[in-house]
Design an enzyme around this catalytic site. Structure first.
Site, mmCIF file in Angstrom:
data_model
loop_
_atom_site.group_PDB
_atom_site.id
_atom_site.type_symbol
_atom_site.label_atom_id
_atom_site.label_comp_id
_atom_site.label_asym_id
_atom_site.label_seq_id
_atom_site.Cartn_x
_atom_site.Cartn_y
_atom_site.Cartn_z
ATOM 1 N N TYR A 111 -18.864 1.603 11.265
ATOM 2 C CA TYR A 111 -18.772 2.947 10.702
ATOM 3 C C TYR A 111 -19.657 3.001 9.464
ATOM 4 C CZ TYR A 111 -16.706 7.052 8.376
ATOM 5 O OH TYR A 111 -16.502 8.264 7.747
ATOM 6 N N ASP A 171 -25.436 -2.313 5.535
ATOM 7 C CA ASP A 171 -24.481 -1.376 4.959
ATOM 8 C C ASP A 171 -23.371 -2.185 4.307
ATOM 9 O OD1 ASP A 171 -22.671 0.504 4.247
ATOM 10 O OD2 ASP A 171 -22.427 1.397 6.242
ATOM 11 N N LYS A 214 -17.806 2.258 -2.722
ATOM 12 C CA LYS A 214 -16.512 1.608 -2.961
ATOM 13 C C LYS A 214 -16.461 0.805 -4.275
ATOM 14 C CE LYS A 214 -15.068 2.346 1.702
ATOM 15 N NZ LYS A 214 -15.605 2.182 3.014
HETATM 16 C C1 LIG Z 1 -16.419 3.430 3.648
HETATM 17 C C2 LIG Z 1 -17.698 3.143 4.324
HETATM 18 C C3 LIG Z 1 -18.733 4.090 4.387
HETATM 19 C C4 LIG Z 1 -18.552 5.505 3.934
HETATM 20 O O1 LIG Z 1 -18.311 5.612 2.584
HETATM 21 P P1 LIG Z 1 -17.633 6.980 2.033
HETATM 22 O O2 LIG Z 1 -17.617 6.776 0.548
HETATM 23 O O3 LIG Z 1 -16.284 7.060 2.672
HETATM 24 O O4 LIG Z 1 -18.517 8.097 2.443
HETATM 25 C C5 LIG Z 1 -19.950 3.692 4.905
HETATM 26 N N1 LIG Z 1 -20.142 2.451 5.359
HETATM 27 C C6 LIG Z 1 -19.159 1.521 5.331
HETATM 28 C C7 LIG Z 1 -19.450 0.150 5.832
HETATM 29 C C8 LIG Z 1 -17.911 1.837 4.836
HETATM 30 O O5 LIG Z 1 -16.932 0.925 4.846
#
Ligand SMILES: *Cc1c(COP(=O)(O)O)cnc(C)c1O
Length: 422
Positions: A144, A239, A267
């Site tokens: 994701y 990512d 995060k």
């Molecule tokens: C949480 C997450 C996202 C999205 O981040 P948001 O701040 O919720 O938009 C993208 N990539 C990864 C790997 C994530 O865990």
């Protein structure tokens, strides 16, 4: 456990907010029952509006590496508040944060701050397209990358939880630019590049997947992605929105020794305030406006409160490298509470108890987990004051605030919940 106030709040919320929540997994559809509404957090614990106390293994889905209300972060935000909440003009602290990010993640030679992980990945794939002059993006099933239109293909997190393969509302033209492949399959990547190599702008991957539950890369997988993308002139985007500053100070790329072309963060770098960042090789990042032709902007980007919180977090982590050793020990102890017959996947301070006795290495194997049993387990844990992610397909997060007492309580509760659901 009595939750009448939460029940009433959920009723009220559903009349004005779709599903009563501002992000789908929070609605507990993956486990049944209704979500507690949270009043406050302190350290490793959260308290709902009925006064129930829980040991928190969600940690706001990753950001709270130091637990709730860590004094270093709260003080920094308080100080920033006194000088203004937003200017839409450059501030010195943005440079400090970018420099600290580059110091920890040296492959991010230049950094752009945004407001969420979604914005970070959306911008990174746009830059990769602009830089390479190609359109296609390779992603992996069960990964994701936020709710970016073209990346909501065979995506993990809430889509996996709700059993939605792909979302409505995205034109076919967008998803046609995405090639979803099985995670950990080098053969699939080789085949995709044989077929479309000169049209692939980037490969984006969670270096340790968190969004189909925790699924580590098999030895050689990330190395193969690095080699194949380089051979075909495509960019490798790690990512690290979840893994950045979590599985190591320098993220998964430090832990596994991989040098991507671009990286996305979110995060932890916001310390619990909304932030994201993307960056990478300077020659690539110079294609971003106003220097280059790829447009990307944001009214609140580099927001003073989020930047202050992020700076405080990174400063603290740099000054306390022992945090990562402690996290390793604590999360290993907690993850080990699972009995035989449960597959435990863990990397650093993220882990998943998969309700299957088979190894989980990709989305097909994750899907074989017994989600009905997970749901019963989750409810039983919640009743005992253990707050786990309400989905089999979300990683649990351990923070530096979790204590030996938390570990003992969690292990005891887990034993009874595993037995109860067996
Ligand atoms: C949480 C997450 C996202 C999205 O981040 P948001 O701040 O919720 O938009 C993208 N990539 C990864 C790997 C994530 O865990």
């Amino acid at each position: 456990m009595i939750r009448t106030k939460s029940e009433a709040a959920f009723e009220r919320a559903q009349k004005v907010i779709p599903g009563g929540v501002n992000s789908p997994v929070r609605a507990y559809r993956g486990v049944g029952g209704n979500p507690p509404f949270i009043a406050r957090g302190q350290g490793s614990h959260i308290f709902d509006i009925d006064g129930n106390e829980y040991i928190d293994y969600v940690g706001s889905w990753g950001p709270l590496l130091l637990g709730h209300c860590h004094p270093a972060i709260i003080d920094a935000v308080r100080q920033a508040l006194d000088t203004g909440t937003s200017f839409g003009a450059p501030t010195e602290r943005e440079i400090d944060l970018a420099e600290r990010i580059r110091d920890a993640v040296p492959t991010m030679e230049m950094v752009r701050l945004v407001n969420s992980g979604t914005e970070a990945t959306m911008s990174a794939i746009r830059v990769a397209r602009g830089f390479t002059g190609r359109d296609l993006t390779v992603k992996f099933e069960g990964c994701y990358h936020g709710h970016v239109d073209s990346l909501l293909v065979k995506a993990g997190s809430g889509l996996a939880t709700l059993g939605i393969a792909d979302t409505q509302g995205v034109p076919k033209g967008f998803t046609d630019t995405t090639l979803p492949l099985p995670f950990n399959s080098v053969d699939a990547v080789e085949a995709a590049f044989r077929a479309h190599g000169d049209r692939i702008a980037s490969v984006i991957v969670e270096p340790v997947v968190g969004n189909m539950g925790c699924v580590p890369p098999q030895p050689g997988f990330l190395e193969a992605l690095r080699e194949i993308t380089a051979r075909h002139g495509a960019l490798l985007i790690l990512d690290e929105v979840m893994t950045g500053f979590r599985v190591a100070y320098g993220g998964a790329q430090a832990r596994f020794g991989i040098r991507p072309d671009m990286t996305t963060l979110g995060k932890v770098i916001g310390g619990g305030l909304p932030i994201g960042a993307y960056g990478g090789r300077a020659d690539i990042m110079r294609s971003v406006a106003p220097v280059g032709p790829v447009y990307q902007a944001g009214t609140l980007s580099g927001n003073p409160l989020a930047v202050a919180a992020g700076l405080a977090m990174l400063r603290y982590l740099k000054a306390h490298p022992e945090v990562y050793r402690e996290l390793e020990t604590t999360s290993a102890a907690i993850a080990a509470a699972a009995p035989a017959g449960i597959t435990v996947n863990r990397v650093g301070a993220m882990f998943t108890w998969f309700f299957t006795d088979q190894p989980v290495t990709d989305w097909d194997s994750a899907k074989r987990a017994d989600t009905a049993r997970f749901a019963r387990f989750h409810r039983r844990m919640l009743e005992q004051g253990i707050y786990l992610p309400p989905s089999q397909f979300e990683a649990a997060f351990v923070s530096a605030a979790h204590t030996a007492e938390d570990i003992a309580k969690t292990a005891e509760a887990a034993k009874s919940a595993f037995d109860f659901t067996a």
